[in-house]
Every structure is written in structure tokens, then in C-alpha cells.
Enzyme design. Sequence first.
Site, short mmCIF file in Angstrom:
data_model
loop_
_atom_site.label_atom_id
_atom_site.label_comp_id
_atom_site.label_asym_id
_atom_site.label_seq_id
_atom_site.Cartn_x
_atom_site.Cartn_y
_atom_site.Cartn_z
N CYS A 116 0.82 -1.22 0.00
CA CYS A 116 0.00 0.00 0.00
C CYS A 116 0.85 1.27 0.00
O CYS A 116 0.33 2.36 -0.24
CB CYS A 116 -0.96 -0.01 1.18
SG CYS A 116 -2.14 -1.36 1.06
N HIS A 256 -3.46 7.17 2.53
CA HIS A 256 -3.82 5.89 1.94
C HIS A 256 -5.21 5.52 2.46
O HIS A 256 -5.53 5.72 3.63
CB HIS A 256 -2.79 4.83 2.35
CG HIS A 256 -3.20 3.44 2.02
ND1 HIS A 256 -3.57 3.06 0.76
CD2 HIS A 256 -3.31 2.33 2.80
CE1 HIS A 256 -3.90 1.77 0.78
NE2 HIS A 256 -3.75 1.31 2.00
N ASN A 286 -10.06 -0.18 -0.71
CA ASN A 286 -8.60 -0.09 -0.66
C ASN A 286 -8.03 -0.66 -1.95
O ASN A 286 -8.06 -1.87 -2.16
CB ASN A 286 -8.10 -0.87 0.57
CG ASN A 286 -6.59 -0.80 0.73
OD1 ASN A 286 -5.88 -0.38 -0.18
ND2 ASN A 286 -6.10 -1.25 1.88
O1 UT7 Z 1 -3.89 -1.20 3.48
C1 UT7 Z 1 -3.04 -2.10 4.10
C2 UT7 Z 1 -3.09 -2.00 5.54
N1 UT7 Z 1 -4.33 -2.52 6.03
C3 UT7 Z 1 -5.04 -1.85 6.93
O2 UT7 Z 1 -4.70 -0.76 7.26
C4 UT7 Z 1 -6.25 -2.52 7.52
C5 UT7 Z 1 -6.23 -2.42 9.01
N2 UT7 Z 1 -7.30 -3.11 9.67
C6 UT7 Z 1 -8.61 -2.79 9.54
O3 UT7 Z 1 -8.98 -1.94 8.79
C7 UT7 Z 1 -9.60 -3.49 10.45
O4 UT7 Z 1 -8.90 -4.20 11.42
C8 UT7 Z 1 -10.57 -4.45 9.71
C9 UT7 Z 1 -11.54 -3.65 8.85
C10 UT7 Z 1 -9.80 -5.43 8.86
C11 UT7 Z 1 -11.41 -5.20 10.75
O5 UT7 Z 1 -12.07 -4.29 11.60
P1 UT7 Z 1 -11.97 -4.45 13.19
O6 UT7 Z 1 -12.77 -3.39 13.76
O7 UT7 Z 1 -10.51 -4.49 13.55
O8 UT7 Z 1 -12.68 -5.83 13.42
P2 UT7 Z 1 -12.12 -7.12 14.13
O9 UT7 Z 1 -11.31 -7.93 13.17
O10 UT7 Z 1 -11.54 -6.79 15.44
O11 UT7 Z 1 -13.50 -7.88 14.38
C12 UT7 Z 1 -14.54 -7.33 15.23
C13 UT7 Z 1 -15.75 -8.22 15.12
C14 UT7 Z 1 -15.43 -9.71 15.28
O12 UT7 Z 1 -16.51 -10.32 15.92
P3 UT7 Z 1 -16.45 -10.62 17.50
O13 UT7 Z 1 -15.27 -11.51 17.68
O14 UT7 Z 1 -16.29 -9.30 18.17
O15 UT7 Z 1 -17.77 -11.27 17.74
C15 UT7 Z 1 -15.33 -10.20 13.87
O16 UT7 Z 1 -15.59 -11.58 13.75
O17 UT7 Z 1 -16.33 -8.08 13.82
C16 UT7 Z 1 -16.40 -9.37 13.19
N3 UT7 Z 1 -16.16 -9.19 11.76
C17 UT7 Z 1 -17.14 -8.96 10.88
N4 UT7 Z 1 -18.47 -8.86 11.02
C18 UT7 Z 1 -19.19 -8.59 9.90
C19 UT7 Z 1 -14.98 -9.22 11.11
N5 UT7 Z 1 -15.16 -8.98 9.82
C20 UT7 Z 1 -16.50 -8.84 9.64
C21 UT7 Z 1 -17.30 -8.58 8.52
N6 UT7 Z 1 -18.63 -8.46 8.69
N7 UT7 Z 1 -16.79 -8.43 7.28
#
Ligand code: UT7
Length: 329
Positions: A116, A256, A286
Site C-alpha cells: 500500500c 492511503h 482499498n
Molecule cells: O492497506 C493495508 C493496511 N491494512 C489496513 O490498514 C487494515 C487495518 N485493519 C482494519 O482496517 C480493520 O482491522 C478491519 C476492517 C480489517 C477489521 O475491523 P476491526 O474493527 O478491527 O474488526 P475485528 O477484526 O476486530 O473484528 C470485530 C468483530 C469480530 O466479531 P467478535 O469476535 O467481536 O464477535 C469479527 O468476527 O467483527 C467481526 N467481523 C465482521 N463482522 C461482519 C470481522 N469482519 C467482519 C465482517 N462483517 N466483514
Amino acid sequence: MTKISAAITGVHGYLPEYRLTNKELETMVDTNDEWIRTRTGIQERRILKGEGKGTSVMGIEAAKGLLEKTKTDPKDVELVICATVTGDMIFPDTANLIAKGIGATNAFSFDLNAACSGFLFGLQTASMYIESGRYKKVLLVGADKMSSIIDYEDRATCIIFGDGAGAVLLEPNTEGVGLQDALLKSDATGAEFLHLKAGGSAYPSTAETVANKEHYVFQNGRPVFKAAVSGMSSSVGELMKRNDLKTEDIKWLVPHQANIRIIESVARMADFPLERVMVNIEKYGNTTAATIPLCLWDWEDQLQKGDNLILTSFGGGFTWGAIYLKWAY
Ligand code: UT7
């Protein structure tokens, strides 16, 4: 001797027609529009459809449009750099294919992989050729067909990424505008959190790597999120400090586009009002190396000669950093 700076003298982009909406994703994985919008800011992303169509197809379109609008003869382009993690093939380089596609028959070309942060690493690299005084026209393309390396059964990644390309032309400038300073970093201790494991020399492609889904992006989102906020905000802070810049001196922050919450945190930490932060993540998701040039393209009409811009990124590697430039037209 007058100092030569590398100035962006044109920007163009290309986005494939197909729009993959949050609603359609709801039919593919266990997710929902509200979660995606509130957790990432994304509403839809573009997908390049069609057999045999790789990243070069989008890069060529972006570069052709750029040459046309800047009235540049492709034969005058001396170097084509393509920042990408989704080259058409392992080799030849996609920059090579783009050069052929646009008729840049006098240019040499190569790809650059910084995920990225590819566009920022490419901008600094391209600028060095211009600043040396030996090159007058360098084309930098940031392009990725992320849909080719995404598992559309993995809700942690498939909701985030999209396809697209952006291109800029760099030319020498002696009026003081153009690239002013760059602060770029990389640290492979982050590789475990964001990578694509197979298909390289360590884990060549086998039936097993395919069955294990190791040709897709793996991301552990939370640690990447934290590192992105701290990497982008610290590089922006350091760059501003060493150039004696205050927030009010900067016209636009160009981050980004990985997650609206990351962008808002970085803006908050740098004390930047959101009205001066370029955000188009809702439309494209992204697009990896393409996000920053696509922002510049979307905002091109609002930019004025002399405007101070800070570009910042974070991505796989980890790679991150910030670039300070003065808009040249
Ligand atoms: O560009 C390259 C660099 N990349 C980045 O900068 C990305 C950085 N990371 C992120 O943007 C975020 O971490 C994500 C968008 C990937 C994920 O968001 P988050 O707020 O960190 O979610 P999480 O992985 O901590 O998950 C929170 C909850 C979980 O459920 P529980 O365990 O709290 O019940 C996940 O299972 O959300 C759930 N979850 C979803 N629910 C609905 C994870 N993905 C999804 C989804 N839809 N797509």
C-alpha cells in the site's frame, strides 16, 4: 546552480466499471452493509472483470489518459515505474507491459513492490531520477487488481479491497514547487500480520498451496490497524516538524485509503480538520498502490499551484511513510 525538483505535472486514473456493493457482499459472506460502512467506511469497490485481464490493463488506461491530457508524446517518456503487488505475471514486469501498451518505446521500465506504500516509494524513486538532472519525463503508475488475490469467502479481507489504477507524470521544476521531502520506512517484523504466502520462491505454487488458500491475502486486522495509525501519524508528525510546517500550512492531507477509522485517527492526531483530508474510500475501497493517485485525480480540480500537500501511507511489509510536496499546477 538552480535546484531541480520533481513536480507532478498531471494525474489520471482508471476504475473498472463493475461495482461490487456491500449488498452483493452480503450474499457472498456473513457480513452486512452496516458493519462494513461503520467499521471501514466502504460502500462499494470496483472489480476488473474479463479473462486474461491483469493490472496492466488498468495501468495502460490510466497512463494513456494522462499522456493525452498532458499532451505528452509517449516516445518522450524515459522511464515507467509501476507500483503494484498484483503484477500481470511474476515476470516480465507490469511496467514493461504498460510501456508497450502506451507506445513508450524509448523508456526503460520496472515494477516496485511496497504494497500500500508503493505509490509513495515510487514517487520518491521517480523523483530521484528527475532531481539527478538526467531524466525529464518519468511516468509513475500505482495499480492493483486486488480481486485477483482476494478470497471471496474470507470476510476479513474481501470487504476491504478493490481494483484501480492511478498515474502521474513527473517533470523537472526550478520554481520551488514539486516534491520537497520524503520520510519512508519499512520493517518486516510486521510481515506475519499481512502477507500473501505462496507463489514466491519460499513457497512455490503447488496443488497443496492452492488447496490451503495460500495464494490469497492474509491479514490480521487489529495489529495492522494499530501499526497503521501510529506509523502514519508519526511519519506525518516528524515530516512536518523537520520542515517547520504547522497544520494551517498544509492545504490537503492525502492518506492511503485503508479504513475511514484509520484516516480519522491520523487526522485527529495531526490536528487536521477532516474538510482538508482527501477521502474517497466509500467509492473504491482499498486499491493498494492506487489509492493516493486516485485521490489526487478526484481532487485535481480543487488543487492549486503552490498548495502544500502531505501524502501518507501504511501497508504490507510493513511499509509506511509520508511525503511533503508543493502542487505544481
Ligand atoms: O492497506 C493495508 C493496511 N491494512 C489496513 O490498514 C487494515 C487495518 N485493519 C482494519 O482496517 C480493520 O482491522 C478491519 C476492517 C480489517 C477489521 O475491523 P476491526 O474493527 O478491527 O474488526 P475485528 O477484526 O476486530 O473484528 C470485530 C468483530 C469480530 O466479531 P467478535 O469476535 O467481536 O464477535 C469479527 O468476527 O467483527 C467481526 N467481523 C465482521 N463482522 C461482519 C470481522 N469482519 C467482519 C465482517 N462483517 N466483514
